[in-house]
Design a protein around this motif. Structure first.
Motif, PDB file in Angstrom:
ATOM      1  N   ALA A  96       4.360 -18.997 -35.083  1.00 21.16           N
ATOM      2  CA  ALA A  96       5.340 -20.079 -35.005  1.00 21.16           C
ATOM      3  C   ALA A  96       4.656 -21.403 -34.695  1.00 21.16           C
ATOM      4  O   ALA A  96       5.017 -22.448 -35.240  1.00 21.16           O
ATOM      5  CB  ALA A  96       6.389 -19.759 -33.953  1.00 21.16           C
ATOM      6  N   GLY A 114       9.762 -18.048 -34.114  1.00 20.11           N
ATOM      7  CA  GLY A 114       9.932 -18.141 -32.661  1.00 20.11           C
ATOM      8  C   GLY A 114       9.191 -17.067 -31.886  1.00 20.11           C
ATOM      9  O   GLY A 114       8.147 -16.584 -32.316  1.00 20.11           O
ATOM     10  N   THR A 146      15.912 -31.167 -29.626  1.00 17.67           N
ATOM     11  CA  THR A 146      15.345 -30.120 -30.484  1.00 17.67           C
ATOM     12  C   THR A 146      14.051 -29.588 -29.889  1.00 17.67           C
ATOM     13  O   THR A 146      13.797 -28.376 -29.895  1.00 17.67           O
ATOM     14  CB  THR A 146      15.088 -30.663 -31.904  1.00 17.67           C
ATOM     15  OG1 THR A 146      16.325 -31.094 -32.477  1.00 17.67           O
ATOM     16  CG2 THR A 146      14.472 -29.590 -32.796  1.00 17.67           C
ATOM     17  N   LEU A 150      12.941 -25.782 -28.864  1.00 17.90           N
ATOM     18  CA  LEU A 150      11.719 -25.131 -29.337  1.00 17.90           C
ATOM     19  C   LEU A 150      10.889 -24.604 -28.171  1.00 17.90           C
ATOM     20  O   LEU A 150      10.237 -23.561 -28.291  1.00 17.90           O
ATOM     21  CB  LEU A 150      10.892 -26.108 -30.181  1.00 17.90           C
ATOM     22  CG  LEU A 150      11.509 -26.557 -31.507  1.00 17.90           C
ATOM     23  CD1 LEU A 150      10.570 -27.499 -32.242  1.00 17.90           C
ATOM     24  CD2 LEU A 150      11.837 -25.356 -32.389  1.00 17.90           C
ATOM     25  N   PHE A 160      14.648 -18.261 -33.968  1.00 17.42           N
ATOM     26  CA  PHE A 160      15.596 -18.975 -34.813  1.00 17.42           C
ATOM     27  C   PHE A 160      15.617 -18.356 -36.216  1.00 17.42           C
ATOM     28  O   PHE A 160      14.559 -18.079 -36.794  1.00 17.42           O
ATOM     29  CB  PHE A 160      15.217 -20.451 -34.926  1.00 17.42           C
ATOM     30  CG  PHE A 160      15.260 -21.189 -33.621  1.00 17.42           C
ATOM     31  CD1 PHE A 160      16.458 -21.664 -33.111  1.00 17.42           C
ATOM     32  CD2 PHE A 160      14.095 -21.389 -32.891  1.00 17.42           C
ATOM     33  CE1 PHE A 160      16.504 -22.339 -31.902  1.00 17.42           C
ATOM     34  CE2 PHE A 160      14.121 -22.067 -31.682  1.00 17.42           C
ATOM     35  CZ  PHE A 160      15.334 -22.536 -31.176  1.00 17.42           C
ATOM     36  N   SER A 162      16.593 -18.602 -40.338  1.00 20.37           N
ATOM     37  CA  SER A 162      16.373 -19.681 -41.294  1.00 20.37           C
ATOM     38  C   SER A 162      17.524 -20.687 -41.246  1.00 20.37           C
ATOM     39  O   SER A 162      17.305 -21.902 -41.293  1.00 20.37           O
ATOM     40  CB  SER A 162      16.204 -19.117 -42.705  1.00 20.37           C
ATOM     41  OG  SER A 162      17.316 -18.331 -43.073  1.00 20.37           O
ATOM     42  N   GLU A 164      19.523 -21.368 -38.679  1.00 21.04           N
ATOM     43  CA  GLU A 164      19.446 -22.131 -37.431  1.00 21.04           C
ATOM     44  C   GLU A 164      18.330 -23.173 -37.491  1.00 21.04           C
ATOM     45  O   GLU A 164      18.497 -24.297 -37.009  1.00 21.04           O
ATOM     46  CB  GLU A 164      19.220 -21.175 -36.258  1.00 21.04           C
ATOM     47  CG  GLU A 164      20.424 -20.294 -35.941  1.00 21.04           C
ATOM     48  CD  GLU A 164      20.104 -19.207 -34.936  1.00 21.04           C
ATOM     49  OE1 GLU A 164      21.033 -18.768 -34.230  1.00 21.04           O
ATOM     50  OE2 GLU A 164      18.923 -18.783 -34.855  1.00 21.04           O
ATOM     51  N   ALA A 165      17.196 -22.785 -38.074  1.00 21.96           N
ATOM     52  CA  ALA A 165      16.069 -23.713 -38.171  1.00 21.96           C
ATOM     53  C   ALA A 165      16.404 -24.897 -39.067  1.00 21.96           C
ATOM     54  O   ALA A 165      16.015 -26.037 -38.778  1.00 21.96           O
ATOM     55  CB  ALA A 165      14.839 -22.980 -38.704  1.00 21.96           C
ATOM     56  N   LEU A 170      14.392 -28.423 -38.264  1.00 18.44           N
ATOM     57  CA  LEU A 170      13.028 -27.907 -38.154  1.00 18.44           C
ATOM     58  C   LEU A 170      12.489 -27.477 -39.508  1.00 18.44           C
ATOM     59  O   LEU A 170      11.300 -27.630 -39.794  1.00 18.44           O
ATOM     60  CB  LEU A 170      13.004 -26.721 -37.182  1.00 18.44           C
ATOM     61  CG  LEU A 170      11.686 -25.951 -37.045  1.00 18.44           C
ATOM     62  CD1 LEU A 170      10.607 -26.844 -36.466  1.00 18.44           C
ATOM     63  CD2 LEU A 170      11.879 -24.715 -36.167  1.00 18.44           C
ATOM     64  N   ALA A 171      13.349 -26.910 -40.346  1.00 19.99           N
ATOM     65  CA  ALA A 171      12.920 -26.328 -41.619  1.00 19.99           C
ATOM     66  C   ALA A 171      13.862 -26.711 -42.747  1.00 19.99           C
ATOM     67  O   ALA A 171      14.946 -27.253 -42.522  1.00 19.99           O
ATOM     68  CB  ALA A 171      12.831 -24.807 -41.489  1.00 19.99           C
TER      69      ALA A 171
END
Length: 222
Positions: A96, A114, A146, A150, A160, A162, A164-165, A170-171
């Motif tokens: 991660a 994570g 955020t 993290l 997390f 996909s 949620e990210a 984040l993604a």
């Protein structure tokens, strides 16, 4: 007529520029150890002059020492760096942290990121990993709320999905490597894949602290 010729020339020039683009792809589907460090170093070296370096990341993590060495290699790479976690894949623990070193993270359906709590949970190491995550997150321009979430990947082993990210910023969602290339504006680029070799496998085996300890015990018994 002139306008038509002008449009065609623009399309030809765009096609030529795209054809000259190059993307380096390396599949990081192994524990974070010295084998991974050597593989990332090779990919970063190959990516000099390329338009992007993409790490296809699917790992349960590994050793902080090897993680730090891999992070230094990525930092030395000046091209765009992206991580793609494939369908059902994972970037957990040291993986991660490695993902956060990229400029952009793409996650496919069913992937997770994570669970970074180091073992054993020595306070000094926990705070170090938290600091690493905060530093990389700040570099990515993530906001304070955020970043605190993290940090829970370390303090609470938070994971997390996909979805949620993506919601966190984040993604980005991408279910195929082709989709990643498209999102990067490099769908027509030449793809160079960097693979491991004998030296990568030997380093992964012989420089693994667990294997080294076992060999030492065997040597003492003999």
């Amino acid at each position: 007529m002139k306008d038509c010729i002008h449009v065609k020339l623009v399309w030809v020039l765009a096609a030529l520029l795209l054809a000259s683009s190059q993307v380096v792809v390396v599949r990081v589907e192994r524990p974070v150890g010295e084998g991974l460090h050597i593989l990332v170093a090779r990919a970063a070296s190959t990516a000099r002059g390329a338009d992007a370096l993409i790490l296809v990341l699917d790992t349960y993590g590994g050793y902080v020492y090897s993680l730090d060495r891999a992070l230094r290699e990525l930092a030395s790479c000046t091209c765009l760096k992206a991580v793609w976690i494939p369908p059902g894949g994972k970037a957990v623990s040291a993986g991660a942290v490695l993902a956060l070193a990229a400029d952009r993270i793409f996650m496919a359906e069913g992937s997770v990121i994570g669970a970074c709590q180091p073992q054993p949970t020595v306070e000094k190491v926990v705070e170090y990993v938290k600091g690493r995550i905060r530093s990389l997150a700040e570099k990515r321009g993530l906001n304070e709320s955020t970043i605190r979430l993290l940090e829970e990947m370390v303090t609470e082993n938070r994971v997390f999905t996909s979805r949620e990210a993506v919601e966190l910023g984040l993604a980005e969602r991408a279910d195929t490597l082709s989709e990643v290339l498209e999102r990067l504006g490099l769908s027509g680029a030449a793809v160079v894949e960097v693979r491991g070799g004998v030296e990568v496998e030997l380093a992964a085996l012989l420089l693994d602290p667990g294997v080294a300890l076992a060999m030492l015990v065997v040597g003492l018994l003999l």
